[in-house]
Enzyme design. Sequence first.
Site, mmCIF file in Angstrom:
data_model
loop_
_atom_site.group_PDB
_atom_site.id
_atom_site.type_symbol
_atom_site.label_atom_id
_atom_site.label_comp_id
_atom_site.label_asym_id
_atom_site.label_seq_id
_atom_site.Cartn_x
_atom_site.Cartn_y
_atom_site.Cartn_z
ATOM 1 N N ASP A 1 9.096 0.205 1.206
ATOM 2 C CA ASP A 1 7.679 -0.157 1.320
ATOM 3 C C ASP A 1 7.063 0.487 2.565
ATOM 4 O O ASP A 1 5.905 0.878 2.557
ATOM 5 C CB ASP A 1 7.483 -1.683 1.337
ATOM 6 C CG ASP A 1 8.297 -2.391 2.394
ATOM 7 O OD1 ASP A 1 9.310 -1.826 2.850
ATOM 8 O OD2 ASP A 1 7.922 -3.508 2.780
ATOM 9 N N SER B 1 8.523 -32.452 5.393
ATOM 10 C CA SER B 1 9.316 -31.709 4.422
ATOM 11 C C SER B 1 10.607 -32.454 4.158
ATOM 12 O O SER B 1 11.198 -33.007 5.092
ATOM 13 C CB SER B 1 9.639 -30.314 4.969
ATOM 14 O OG SER B 1 10.631 -29.706 4.169
ATOM 15 N N GLY C 1 15.992 -19.060 4.011
ATOM 16 C CA GLY C 1 16.654 -18.042 4.817
ATOM 17 C C GLY C 1 17.642 -17.216 4.017
ATOM 18 O O GLY C 1 18.503 -16.563 4.585
ATOM 19 N N GLY D 1 16.658 -14.911 1.728
ATOM 20 C CA GLY D 1 16.031 -13.689 1.237
ATOM 21 C C GLY D 1 15.254 -13.895 -0.054
ATOM 22 O O GLY D 1 14.878 -12.930 -0.710
ATOM 23 N N SER E 1 12.416 -15.571 0.029
ATOM 24 C CA SER E 1 11.042 -15.734 0.522
ATOM 25 C C SER E 1 10.533 -17.152 0.525
ATOM 26 O O SER E 1 9.406 -17.427 0.114
ATOM 27 C CB SER E 1 10.074 -14.872 -0.291
ATOM 28 O OG SER E 1 10.137 -13.586 0.186
ATOM 29 N N SER F 1 9.748 -18.525 3.182
ATOM 30 C CA SER F 1 8.678 -18.532 4.189
ATOM 31 C C SER F 1 7.338 -18.169 3.535
ATOM 32 O O SER F 1 6.340 -18.863 3.737
ATOM 33 C CB SER F 1 9.004 -17.589 5.347
ATOM 34 O OG SER F 1 9.159 -16.266 4.897
ATOM 35 N N GLU G 1 2.327 -14.830 9.298
ATOM 36 C CA GLU G 1 3.758 -14.643 9.596
ATOM 37 C C GLU G 1 3.942 -13.565 10.668
ATOM 38 O O GLU G 1 4.755 -13.703 11.570
ATOM 39 C CB GLU G 1 4.544 -14.310 8.318
ATOM 40 C CG GLU G 1 6.040 -14.265 8.573
ATOM 41 C CD GLU G 1 6.923 -14.573 7.364
ATOM 42 O OE1 GLU G 1 6.447 -15.180 6.379
ATOM 43 O OE2 GLU G 1 8.114 -14.208 7.409
ATOM 44 N N ASP H 1 6.320 -9.996 -0.072
ATOM 45 C CA ASP H 1 6.716 -11.375 -0.366
ATOM 46 C C ASP H 1 5.501 -12.245 -0.702
ATOM 47 O O ASP H 1 5.467 -12.940 -1.718
ATOM 48 C CB ASP H 1 7.445 -11.996 0.839
ATOM 49 C CG ASP H 1 8.727 -11.269 1.168
ATOM 50 O OD1 ASP H 1 9.102 -10.350 0.411
ATOM 51 O OD2 ASP H 1 9.357 -11.611 2.189
ATOM 52 N N TYR I 1 16.245 -4.007 10.717
ATOM 53 C CA TYR I 1 14.995 -3.605 10.070
ATOM 54 C C TYR I 1 14.190 -2.699 11.010
ATOM 55 O O TYR I 1 13.729 -1.630 10.621
ATOM 56 C CB TYR I 1 14.217 -4.877 9.731
ATOM 57 C CG TYR I 1 12.924 -4.687 8.983
ATOM 58 C CD1 TYR I 1 12.914 -4.603 7.591
ATOM 59 C CD2 TYR I 1 11.706 -4.625 9.661
ATOM 60 C CE1 TYR I 1 11.733 -4.448 6.898
ATOM 61 C CE2 TYR I 1 10.513 -4.471 8.976
ATOM 62 C CZ TYR I 1 10.531 -4.400 7.594
ATOM 63 O OH TYR I 1 9.360 -4.250 6.917
HETATM 64 P P1 ADP Z 1 13.335 -16.575 3.584
HETATM 65 O O1 ADP Z 1 11.864 -16.340 3.574
HETATM 66 O O2 ADP Z 1 14.117 -15.417 3.099
HETATM 67 O O3 ADP Z 1 13.751 -17.837 2.880
HETATM 68 P P2 ADP Z 1 12.831 -16.845 6.390
HETATM 69 O O4 ADP Z 1 13.744 -16.892 7.560
HETATM 70 O O5 ADP Z 1 11.776 -15.817 6.345
HETATM 71 O O6 ADP Z 1 13.778 -16.749 5.099
HETATM 72 O O7 ADP Z 1 12.098 -18.259 6.233
HETATM 73 C C1 ADP Z 1 12.834 -19.452 6.232
HETATM 74 C C2 ADP Z 1 12.080 -20.515 7.013
HETATM 75 O O8 ADP Z 1 10.927 -20.980 6.254
HETATM 76 C C3 ADP Z 1 12.903 -21.768 7.248
HETATM 77 O O9 ADP Z 1 13.757 -21.616 8.372
HETATM 78 C C4 ADP Z 1 11.798 -22.800 7.481
HETATM 79 O O10 ADP Z 1 11.289 -22.685 8.790
HETATM 80 C C5 ADP Z 1 10.714 -22.360 6.518
HETATM 81 N N1 ADP Z 1 10.838 -23.109 5.239
HETATM 82 C C6 ADP Z 1 11.266 -22.646 4.073
HETATM 83 N N2 ADP Z 1 11.291 -23.610 3.116
HETATM 84 C C7 ADP Z 1 10.869 -24.733 3.705
HETATM 85 C C8 ADP Z 1 10.661 -26.098 3.270
HETATM 86 N N3 ADP Z 1 10.918 -26.470 2.021
HETATM 87 N N4 ADP Z 1 10.217 -26.979 4.178
HETATM 88 C C9 ADP Z 1 9.956 -26.610 5.444
HETATM 89 N N5 ADP Z 1 10.127 -25.367 5.905
HETATM 90 C C10 ADP Z 1 10.564 -24.427 5.066
HETATM 91 MG MG MG Z 2 10.823 -14.891 4.735
#
Ligand code: ADP
Ligand code: MG
Length: 367
Positions: A18, A49, A105, A107, A109, A111, A143, A155, A205
């Site tokens: 990308d 959450s 976390g 991969g 997405s 976040s 982000e 994402d 990255y």
């Molecule tokens: P990915 O996007 O690949 O899952 P990231 O590290 O980018 O990994 O994002 C993960 C972060 O997003 C978590 O550590 C948390 O802070 C936040 N997150 C994801 N899902 C939730 C949820 N259900 N509730 C609260 N926070 C969340």
């Molecule tokens: Mg992410």
Amino acid sequence: MRTFFAPGRVNIIGDHIDYNGGMVMPAAISLGITATLTPRTDRRIYLTSDMDGAHPIVLDLDLPIHFDPARNWGNYPAGVIKLLLDANIPIEGADIHYTSTLPQGSGLSSSASIEVLTGFALMTVAGYQVNRIALALLCQKAENEFVGVQCGIMDQFAVAMGKKDQAILLNCSNLEYEYLPFHIGSYKLIILDTRKERKLAASAYNTRKKECEAALRQLKLQHPNLKNLCQASFQDIEEAIDHPILAARARHAVWENQYVYEAKDALEDGDLESLGECLDASHFSLSNDYEVSCDELDIIVDAARTVPDCIGARMTGAGFGGCAIALVHNSIIEQFKEYVATIYTDRTGLSPQFYVCDIADGVHEIV
Ligand code: ADP
Ligand code: MG
């Protein structure tokens, strides 16, 4: 009370190009995050959450919102809320509770899912007409600038714009996109989560991005009109780049972009064997020329490929852990999981997770 859902996403093919002018092919998946939103009249937002039993995170809509490490996961929604306020979108107070079926976390997405979900829910409740692409851009900005993670647009775009049974062919540099029907007949897309933390992903990255810039600089000395690595030819690369590592990075960009187009053709022709070959070839390039795989991803992909009714597999996303995907015949899914888990656990000591994945709609209200 109103309920909203945002999916996670897989990238079917097109990784680490990308930022080299290449195409990506993500799709939203049926795993995701659900938010229930109950309006409040006191201009405050309370976030909770089910992944975090602690006290709610409280934001006051009439006070400035800054990044706060103590807020932890709450910074993802807080960043979006701050940017909605900056954009003068008339959001109101609310209790928002998140529940999730999406591993975090890994991969997939999570976040982007929580960001787009928060923005979509608050805008919808405020009676605001949501422009999904604008929302994706706002969430990416949150982000990048608020949380401080340098992600691209893929994402958030996939989470906001996903469509059931459709992959998205997206050019991340100009946001041109088209939907590709993802018809894979009696095959299923399986997500294989290595459960290996993606520790090195962020620093690698940045290193890869720099290497690509260096490779492009060398190419431009002989081909000044070249705009990005994906436009180069293999011959250009061989002739213009003297450093073997930089040449390998550039080769990946060219191959991977080619595989995206081949995968598109294969999907359109219903040629699943060829689609599988594209996935395999993409993994090979990511692992060997681009060096963003890891032992765990290589082991799980290799194990998947020894199953005769698995017709293709690759790591997906930024790499260094996280998830792979595989195309597996629906008659052998249970045996596939058992076989791959046995080999994988034996060699790594980790227990993988498998998700049989349906391609799903982007963010929406559940009524
Ligand atoms: P990915 O996007 O690949 O899952 P990231 O590290 O980018 O990994 O994002 C993960 C972060 O997003 C978590 O550590 C948390 O802070 C936040 N997150 C994801 N899902 C939730 C949820 N259900 N509730 C609260 N926070 C969340
Ligand atoms: Mg992410």
